[in-house]
Enzyme design. Structure first.
Site, PDB file in Angstrom:
ATOM      1  N   LYS A 155     -35.028 -22.377  26.844  1.00 40.66           N
ATOM      2  CA  LYS A 155     -35.244 -22.735  28.250  1.00 40.66           C
ATOM      3  C   LYS A 155     -33.954 -23.292  28.844  1.00 40.66           C
ATOM      4  O   LYS A 155     -33.024 -23.661  28.123  1.00 40.66           O
ATOM      5  CB  LYS A 155     -36.359 -23.782  28.355  1.00 40.66           C
ATOM      6  N   TYR A 195     -11.224 -39.408  47.480  1.00 36.00           N
ATOM      7  CA  TYR A 195     -12.067 -39.840  48.593  1.00 36.00           C
ATOM      8  C   TYR A 195     -12.367 -41.334  48.531  1.00 36.00           C
ATOM      9  O   TYR A 195     -12.608 -41.899  47.455  1.00 36.00           O
ATOM     10  CB  TYR A 195     -13.405 -39.082  48.567  1.00 36.00           C
TER      11      TYR A 195
END
Length: 816
Positions: A488, A711
């Protein structure tokens, strides 16, 4: 481990003999070490101070500093300098290592394939591993560990879980093979060929042949080509199986033809004509494939099964490697060995490359040929003319001294460093370059200089490691217990059909995915194994039916919806029932079991398995709860099956459960994150690292004190320094939580911290004091700086780190 798998230092001292000084005679030895820099589990490692090119005794202090406390030596040592240590003093350290390996091998009863020959040993070994590991738990020589030193280290890997060993043996002179034979003790022997490699150690090829054949004294089956039996010699083996391209043989090759990138081989075997198609075209690969073909047939495989397996062979990345080079060049990296036979084969491979009109050979001196220098380089000159080579770059004093023999475009250098200093002047452009050199010339530097830099962020997936982890868990299972592999979430971020193909080939019984679209992708990729879908949505029921996907049924609502959907003509459709015994996430609870049992009394459905999810199999403090869960499960299973006319598969164990709860294996186990190298119930090092995430440096900047980075000006270097911008960000799955020094990456072998916030496509690292250049490799995680380490840095679990690697990150799969 059994007694045959591990030994106390005292037991080892009795096996190898010698004088002992023991601080702790009961310490268990698990690893044998000959290099003080490459340590695994130092407290349980035994350092052999081998006298070879370097004297291992000179590195004892370094080994002690690195945690080694157990030593085998042959020189006098001041033991007082090394507190709390164990010492075994012997006459010869290498002989002691070999005696220990011989004892260890004798303690295990398993089939062993022994391989020797001039060329092809490692490839044949690795391909036999690919071909046979679906049926056997195989232990094999690492890389080319085939020497007096490498063989005992290889054999030491054997444990009670292995039922097949594949070991190669290499020799360079007379008197060497007998010792290797006593260590390997093969039951099946393979002679690959007899060629020029190491000729200088023997009077002639017949002497070399006789020496190599000593490996096979006592084998049950001897596999060889009569083309390489150069004289009337006594051949070993109670049974013999022959192969040949030119002479009558058990497997006689009749025809070899190329079809694009494939080769078609037709042969006669057991008075019938048979054939195979293989994904290789070079002469070396074809011969090695025939050897493997003969081995499968000699071991009793049906011709159809052998053909199928041989068609799936994957190239082994330790010989002729074709890679992209600078300035539109193609490079063939064959810097692994250098002799006249392998040169001829490599030139054939070079001639198969049609992407460039110009063909160039970079060649070092050849030493192990048994010919005079004049003879050798005259022969090479003729060979290059025959193979239509356009340019020669010769490196080494001998080839330089014979440059007059070569009548093509040419240049010569006394050593590799001389060539590298002038490489920019040689205008390598739009040509195919074969790089062929003896190991001593260090031609890996040439490959690095001429190779095209790769700038993509890449997740490298080691399929060998994944397979080893699968075999690790399979070895823990009782006979008949099935395996369900969890693939999965894109196989925990590692890939989809690439992983599933390997698992299918190696005979897991079931696959499990989270959603229907994952199962459909596997079906479209040719996966035929049963696939359980853990989160079946009613909107996808039709697709499940069309693609033969089996739903996990976890509630009455899902069951009723699925029954209502199933067409009238459908019967016995396979489903899996999930019981909630304590996870409290999905699954039927005890009070719902009677109603569930009533609904399951229908011809439309077939309950393939009934399972539950144990919540804390890795944690000892919750062991009583684990037992309670299993008790509830067995009670609920009993109620359900009392109303069914059959017994569905029982399974409760996940990865950590396999490691800690052998009594609860029942009919099947589910292995998930353990395949990828993580199991909280195991000590570090018991599983192999499967994935490595790598990126590169985009730019280097020098910062003044207190200049900010990124940033929000969240990053700074108070004292100034150097930062590297690298090509990975949160859009690639590198979480913003790693910013501002929390995360670390490996640059030039050093762990360096992030600086400032993690950006969408990149982030910055503090590389102050390091010699870093644009294009350098940066490792986000690997076996050294592991996913477990990253998970701890941001207080999460390895699952999240691995599954977060985004789909835009290129996956590269390799199988060595």
């Amino acid at each position: 481990m059994s007694k045959a798998d591990t030994y106390t230092i005292e037991q080892i001292s009795e096996i190898v003999g010698g004088k002992v000084v023991l601080f702790d005679k009961e310490v268990m030895i698990k690893n044998l070490v000959i290099d003080s820099r490459t340590l695994i589990n130092a407290p349980n490692a035994l350092f052999f101070a081998i006298k070879a090119q370097r004297n291992g005794h000179q590195f004892i202090a370094n080994a002690y500093q690195n945690g080694i406390r157990n030593f085998v030596v042959s020189e006098d040592i001041n033991y007082e300098k090394y507190p709390e240590t164990n010492w075994i003093k012997v006459g010869d350290v290498l002989s002691a290592l070999q005696r220990l390996a011989t004892y260890h091998r004798s303690a295990h009863q398993l089939e062993v394939i022994g391989i020797t020959g001039s060329n092809g040993k490692t490839i044949v070994k690795e391909w036999l591993y690919q071909l046979l590991s679906a049926d056997y738990n195989v232990v094999r020589s690492p890389k080319s560990y085939n020497s007096q030193l490498g063989v005992p280290l290889s054999v030491w890997q054997i444990n009670d879980s292995h039922n097949l060993g594949i070991f190669e043996a290499g020799i360079s002179t007379t008197g060497e093979m007998k010792q290797l034979a006593s260590i390997i003790q093969p039951s099946i022997g393979i002679l690959t060929n007899i060629r020029e490699a190491h000729d200088e150690g023997f009077t002639n090829k017949v002497e070399k042949l006789r020496e190599k054949l000593q490996l096979f004294e006592g084998v049950q089956t001897f596999i060889y080509s009569p083309e390489y039996i150069l004289a009337e010699v006594a051949l070993p083996g109670k049974q013999k199986f022959t192969w040949s391209f030119s002479q009558p043989a058990d497997l006689q090759i009749l025809e070899v033809s190329n079809e694009g990138t494939n080769t078609v081989l037709k042969a006669e075997y057991a008075e019938e004509q048979i054939g195979i198609i293989i994904p290789f075209t070079d002469a070396a690969a074809i011969e090695n494939t025939v050897i493997c073909w003969a081995t499968l047939l000699a071991m009793g495989y049906e011709t159809e099964e052998a053909a199928f397996r041989l068609s799936k062979l994957v190239k082994v990345g330790m010989r002729l490697q074709l890679i992209n080079g600078i300035d539109h060049c193609s490079l063939i990296d064959d810097s692994y060995s250098a002799d006249i036979s392998s040169l001829s084969i490599a030139l054939d491979f070079l001639n198969q490359q049609n992407q460039h009109a110009k063909r160039t050979l970079i060649l070092s001196d050849l030493h192990e040929t048994g010919k005079s220098a004049d003879e050798l380089y005259q022969e090479i000159s003729i060979l290059l003319k025959q193979k239509k080579i356009n340019r020669l770059v010769g490196i080494g004093e001998q080839i330089t001294a014979h440059q007059h023999l070569f009548e093509i475009e040419k240049s010569f250098f006394n050593d590799t460093s001389d060539f590298l200093a002038q490489v920019g002047q040689h205008n390598f452009n739009n040509e195919t370059i074969l790089i062929k050199g003896a190991r001593k010339f260090g031609f890996e530097q040439v490959v690095k200089r001429l190779a095209q830099k790769v700038h993509d962020t890449v997740l490298e997936v080691n399929l060998n490691a994944l397979l080893a982890n699968l075999q690790f868990y399979k070895a823990k299972l009782a006979p008949g217990v099935k395996t369900m592999a969890m693939v999965k979430a894109f196989s925990y971020g590692s890939g989809s059909f690439e992983i599933a193909n390997l698992l299918q080939y190696h005979k897991v019984d079931y696959l499990a995915v989270a959603y229907v679209d994952e199962g459909i992708a596997l079906r479209k990729a040719g996966i035929s194994l049963p696939i359980m879908v853990m989160s079946p949505e009613p909107s996808a029921f039709d697709a499940m039916l069309r693609y033969q996907l089996e739903p996990e049924i976890y509630s009455l609502e899902v069951l009723q919806s699925f029954l209502h959907f199933l067409p009238e003509q459908v019967s016995h459709f396979p489903i899996h029932i999930k019981l909630d015994t304590g996870m409290h996430r999905l699954g039927f609870e005890l009070q719902q079991i009677k109603e569930l049992a009533s609904l399951l009394k229908t011809e439309k459905l077939k309950v393939v398995s009934i399972f539950t999810h144990l919540v804390a199999t890795d944690d000892e403090q919750h062991d009583e709860f684990t037992k309670l869960q299993v008790s509830k499960y067995e009670e609920m299973y009993g109620v359900l099956t009392s109303s069914l006319a059959y017994q569905p598969i029982k399974h409760v164990l996940n990865t950590s459960g396999i490691s800690r709860w052998p009594n609860y294996q029942f009919d099947m186990v589910r292995v998930g994150i353990g395949l990828y190298g993580f199991d909280a119930a195991l000590a570090k090092g018991e599983l192999q690292t499967v994935a490595a995430l790598k990126t590169t440096v985009s730019q280097i900047k020098q910062l003044q004190p207190n200049e900010t980075v990124g940033y929000g000006r969240r990053g700074s270097l108070p004292n100034g320094g150097q930062i590297a911008t690298v090509k990975i960000g949160y859009a690639d799955g590198y979480s913003r939580a790693f910013g501002n020094g929390v995360g670390k990456m490996l640059v030039d072998g050093e762990l360096v911290p992030t600086v400032g916030s993690i950006c969408m496509d990149m982030c910055m690292l503090d590389v102050t004091g390091l010699d870093v250049a644009v294009g350098d490799e940066v490792i986000v995680f690997n076996e050294e700086h592991s996913i477990v380490d990253l998970a701890k840095e941001i207080h999460t679990i390895p699952y999240e780190i691995l599954t977060n690697v985004s789909q835009r990150v290129k996956r590269v799969y390799y199988y060595e």
